[in-house]
Design an enzyme around this catalytic site. Structure first.
Site, PDB file in Angstrom:
ATOM      1  N   LYS A  13       0.831  -1.209   0.000  1.00 29.47           N
ATOM      2  CA  LYS A  13       0.000   0.000   0.000  1.00 29.47           C
ATOM      3  C   LYS A  13       0.866   1.261   0.000  1.00 29.47           C
ATOM      4  CE  LYS A  13      -2.160  -0.935   3.912  1.00 29.47           C
ATOM      5  NZ  LYS A  13      -1.466  -2.149   4.394  1.00 29.47           N
ATOM      6  N   ARG A  88      -8.861   0.955  10.432  1.00 29.97           N
ATOM      7  CA  ARG A  88      -8.443  -0.418  10.717  1.00 29.97           C
ATOM      8  C   ARG A  88      -9.434  -1.142  11.602  1.00 29.97           C
ATOM      9  NH1 ARG A  88      -2.528   0.493   9.950  1.00 29.97           N
ATOM     10  NH2 ARG A  88      -1.382  -1.423  10.276  1.00 29.97           N
ATOM     11  N   ARG A 127      12.160  -6.751   3.671  1.00 27.79           N
ATOM     12  CA  ARG A 127      12.121  -5.297   3.899  1.00 27.79           C
ATOM     13  C   ARG A 127      13.028  -4.934   5.078  1.00 27.79           C
ATOM     14  NH1 ARG A 127       6.310  -2.303   4.487  1.00 27.79           N
ATOM     15  NH2 ARG A 127       6.301  -2.830   6.681  1.00 27.79           N
ATOM     16  N   ARG A 136      12.253  -0.945  10.624  1.00 25.75           N
ATOM     17  CA  ARG A 136      11.227  -0.632  11.616  1.00 25.75           C
ATOM     18  C   ARG A 136      11.286  -1.641  12.757  1.00 25.75           C
ATOM     19  NH1 ARG A 136       5.653  -0.007   8.384  1.00 25.75           N
ATOM     20  NH2 ARG A 136       4.963  -0.890  10.357  1.00 25.75           N
ATOM     21  N   ARG A 147       0.941  -8.860  13.957  1.00 24.33           N
ATOM     22  CA  ARG A 147       0.238  -7.818  13.190  1.00 24.33           C
ATOM     23  C   ARG A 147      -0.736  -8.456  12.198  1.00 24.33           C
ATOM     24  NH1 ARG A 147       5.196  -4.846  10.860  1.00 24.33           N
ATOM     25  NH2 ARG A 147       3.726  -3.516   9.755  1.00 24.33           N
TER      26      ARG A 147
HETATM   27  P1  AMP Z   1       1.467   0.445   9.674  1.00 22.42           P
HETATM   28  O1  AMP Z   1       2.695   1.229   9.336  1.00 22.42           O
HETATM   29  O2  AMP Z   1       0.250   0.946   8.964  1.00 22.42           O
HETATM   30  O3  AMP Z   1       1.657  -1.040   9.494  1.00 22.42           O
HETATM   31  O4  AMP Z   1       1.179   0.679  11.239  1.00 22.42           O
HETATM   32  C1  AMP Z   1       2.130   0.337  12.218  1.00 22.42           C
HETATM   33  C2  AMP Z   1       1.437   0.213  13.585  1.00 22.42           C
HETATM   34  O5  AMP Z   1       0.837   1.469  13.937  1.00 22.42           O
HETATM   35  C3  AMP Z   1       0.295  -0.793  13.642  1.00 22.42           C
HETATM   36  O6  AMP Z   1       0.756  -2.116  13.882  1.00 22.42           O
HETATM   37  C4  AMP Z   1      -0.539  -0.242  14.787  1.00 22.42           C
HETATM   38  O7  AMP Z   1       0.056  -0.537  16.050  1.00 22.42           O
HETATM   39  C5  AMP Z   1      -0.426   1.267  14.585  1.00 22.42           C
HETATM   40  N1  AMP Z   1      -1.499   1.785  13.691  1.00 22.42           N
HETATM   41  C6  AMP Z   1      -1.349   2.354  12.469  1.00 22.42           C
HETATM   42  N2  AMP Z   1      -2.541   2.734  11.963  1.00 22.42           N
HETATM   43  C7  AMP Z   1      -3.469   2.388  12.901  1.00 22.42           C
HETATM   44  C8  AMP Z   1      -4.887   2.492  12.960  1.00 22.42           C
HETATM   45  N3  AMP Z   1      -5.613   3.025  11.957  1.00 22.42           N
HETATM   46  N4  AMP Z   1      -5.502   2.026  14.082  1.00 22.42           N
HETATM   47  C9  AMP Z   1      -4.816   1.508  15.122  1.00 22.42           C
HETATM   48  N5  AMP Z   1      -3.475   1.350  15.107  1.00 22.42           N
HETATM   49  C10 AMP Z   1      -2.791   1.796  14.011  1.00 22.42           C
END
Ligand code: AMP
Length: 192
Positions: A13, A88, A127, A136, A147
């Site tokens: 994405k 989410r 990655r 990360r 996740r």
């Molecule tokens: P991402 O980079 O989108 O994979 O997000 C990394 C982490 O940030 C996730 O595993 C969640 O802990 C938190 N996170 C990101 N977006 C959300 C969301 N919309 N709702 C809740 N937690 C989020």
């Protein structure tokens, strides 16, 4: 054009957001990036979010709803935006509908990236290797599997929410990056 890019972590994405951002001139809003920035800046939000993020859990709905609510009011979002990693949960999707309808706008399309779970695990391991010391902290296999679990339990139902509204287009996230981006570009030209 208000778009949601939907799919599991590692589905591509972010890569596709950067391409659409450049080609269509609308900003990509990644709640994950915003939260990581808040953690790096050691803000109150970052301190609240960090433990959830480090254990592969979702941060509480209200935190991310507030971030998005403020962000979409900024001038660069007036022509539209792409949401990456939000909503989410179904509660986040409902909150998004309320904030958009208050502004007399709505989600135009949800692009859902279909990918295979095991392929995702190897993508994430790659990655992390490619990023080296800049990887990360949540891109390791154990947290990544957590996740994925969170995605299936809490996030996947959001897709049904948008399917009922007939807003979802599924694309093959396993295809090469250029093929995915030209499929998305074709779709957005019809949506624009
Ligand atoms: P991402 O980079 O989108 O994979 O997000 C990394 C982490 O940030 C996730 O595993 C969640 O802990 C938190 N996170 C990101 N977006 C959300 C969301 N919309 N709702 C809740 N937690 C989020």
């Amino acid at each position: 054009m208000r778009l949601i890019f939907f799919g599991p972590p590692g589905a591509g994405k972010g890569t596709q957001c950067a391409i659409v951002e450049q080609d269509f001139g609308i900003p990509a809003l990644s709640t994950g990036d915003m939260l990581r920035q808040a953690v790096a800046d050691n803000t109150a939000l970052g301190q609240d979010a960090q433990n959830y993020m480090d254990s592969g859990k979702l941060v509480p709905d209200q935190l991310v709803i507030n971030i998005i609510k403020e962000r979409i009011q900024l001038a660069d979002c007036h022509r539209g935006f792409i949401l990456d990693g939000f909503p989410r949960t179904t509660a986040q999707a409902e909150a998004l509908d309320v904030m958009l309808s208050d502004a007399n706008i709505a989600v135009d399309r949800v692009i859902s990236f279909s990918v295979d779970d095991e392929e995702l695990v190897s993508r994430i391991v790659r990655r992390a290797q490619d990023a080296g010391i800049n990887a990360r902290s949540d891109d390791n296999e154990n947290i990544f599997r957590k996740r994925m679990e969170t995605y299936h339990a809490e996030t996947k139902p959001v897709l049904d929410y948008y399917k009922e509204k007939e807003l979802v287009t599924e694309i093959d996230g396993m295809a090469p990056i250029e093929d995915v981006s030209s499929e998305i570009a074709g779709l957005l030209k019809q949506t624009a």
